[in-house]
Enzyme design. Structure first.
Site, PDB file in Angstrom:
ATOM      1  N   LYS A  87       0.872  -1.169   0.000  1.00 41.36           N
ATOM      2  CA  LYS A  87       0.000   0.000   0.000  1.00 41.36           C
ATOM      3  C   LYS A  87       0.912   1.223   0.000  1.00 41.36           C
ATOM      4  CE  LYS A  87      -3.412   2.683   2.453  1.00 41.36           C
ATOM      5  NZ  LYS A  87      -4.002   3.036   3.756  1.00 41.36           N
TER       6      LYS A  87
ATOM      7  N   GLY B 242      -8.529   9.550   8.769  1.00 39.34           N
ATOM      8  CA  GLY B 242      -8.835   9.683  10.186  1.00 39.34           C
ATOM      9  C   GLY B 242      -9.841  10.760  10.536  1.00 39.34           C
TER      10      GLY B 242
ATOM     11  N   ALA C 267      -9.817   5.718   3.471  1.00 37.47           N
ATOM     12  CA  ALA C 267      -9.702   6.872   4.371  1.00 37.47           C
ATOM     13  C   ALA C 267     -10.981   7.697   4.456  1.00 37.47           C
ATOM     14  CB  ALA C 267      -8.549   7.792   3.973  1.00 37.47           C
ATOM     15  N   GLY C 268     -11.252   8.167   5.666  1.00 33.50           N
ATOM     16  CA  GLY C 268     -12.353   9.089   5.910  1.00 33.50           C
ATOM     17  C   GLY C 268     -13.628   8.464   6.431  1.00 33.50           C
TER      18      GLY C 268
ATOM     19  N   ASN D 169      -9.393   2.230   9.282  1.00 30.90           N
ATOM     20  CA  ASN D 169      -8.695   1.914  10.517  1.00 30.90           C
ATOM     21  C   ASN D 169      -9.312   2.673  11.690  1.00 30.90           C
ATOM     22  OD1 ASN D 169      -5.189   2.078  11.636  1.00 30.90           O
ATOM     23  ND2 ASN D 169      -6.958   1.197  12.595  1.00 30.90           N
ATOM     24  N   THR D 170      -9.195   4.009  11.653  1.00 31.63           N
ATOM     25  CA  THR D 170      -9.628   4.828  12.787  1.00 31.63           C
ATOM     26  C   THR D 170     -11.091   4.628  13.130  1.00 31.63           C
ATOM     27  OG1 THR D 170      -8.015   6.488  12.071  1.00 31.63           O
ATOM     28  CG2 THR D 170      -9.620   7.175  13.711  1.00 31.63           C
TER      29      THR D 170
END
Length: 262
Positions: free
Chosen positions: A106, A167, A193-194, A215-216
């Site tokens: 990645k 994040g 993301a986001g 992830n977050t």
């Protein structure tokens, strides 16, 4: 048709590998390695990302993130998170290869410390080099249709446009650009993301994304384990909704019961 048949027969391909889950999750920001391990299991994910710059590879006496990821269950996708130049990202990719990890990488080249937005030019240049070195390059990139097209042209077998800043939990901010990217793409599109909550993941999948990476949204949730389950179900629901095909939006009402004289 049973739920088992509608979800398990719909597979997702990356290169010569086939996956049942369209949810890819990261391994950072968890309060403990044990909680991360539980969330990986609950999510149903088959690919997990690991930021090599944040893994302790020197002190063998301390707990190591990689000790909590079963390579017989998961494809470990190394990423170049935390790299701010093409050279740094390429070095980390070489480290992943030296450690015997899979050829998938990645690719992240960050252009700004505050927003953590990708540096498109450095990402493109790094991708050119890594593709020539026979890496399976999965670039984290802005939601720019032109840059996504250029990354495909240099040989990236996947593109990973952002939904919103990493994040941030803002969800999908620019649906128009993502639709154009998905329409033009000749390779899988993974929204990266986001994502903040389950409905964000469902929206990405309903739009036609091949997968979602996060992830977050899980690690930072009040109850990460419950959120991992929610994300698994929302990705499955969004995919089924995309396959089913939504009704067109209309300005005026349309009666669901037929008009008839009684």
């Amino acid at each position: 048709m049973s739920e088992l048949n509608t979800t398990n027969n719909d597979t997702f391909k990356l290169g010569d590998r086939t996956f049942k889950s369209r949810l890819i999750i990261g391994t950072g920001k968890y309060s403990t390695f044990e909680l991360m391990q539980q969330c990986l299991e609950a999510s149903g994910a088959e690919i997990v990302t690991v930021a090599l710059r944040r893994v302790n590879l020197e002190n063998k006496t301390e707990k190591n993130l990689l000790d909590y990821i079963d390579p017989s269950k998961y494809i470990i996708l190394p990423n170049t998170a935390g790299c701010y130049s093409m050279e740094e990202a390429i070095r980390v990719a070489h480290l992943a290869r030296a450690l015997g990890m899979c050829e998938m990488i990645k690719l992240e080249v960050i252009g700004d410390e505050k927003t953590l937005m990708p540096d498109p030019i450095a990402t493109l240049e790094a991708a050119k080099i890594l593709v020539k070195e026979n890496y399976f390059v999965m670039p984290y990139i802005t939601d720019d249709p032109i840059m996504c097209k250029k990354l495909q042209e240099v040989g990236c077998p996947v593109i990973m446009p952002i939904g919103s800043p990493i994040g941030s939990g803002q969800g999908i901010l620019n649906k128009t650009n993502l639709r154009i990217i998905m329409e033009q793409a000749k390779v899988p599109v993974i929204v990266d993301a986001g994502v903040g909550t389950a409905s964000d993941a469902a929206v990405a999948m309903e739009m036609g994304a091949d997968a979602v990476l996060m992830n977050t949204a899980i690690a930072g949730a009040g109850d990460p384990l419950k959120m991992a389950i929610a994300m698994r179900k929302s990705v499955e629901a969004g995919r089924l909704s995309f396959q089913a095909g939504r009704i067109p939006k209309k300005l005026y009402a349309n009666a669901s019961s037929p008009l008839k004289d009684f």
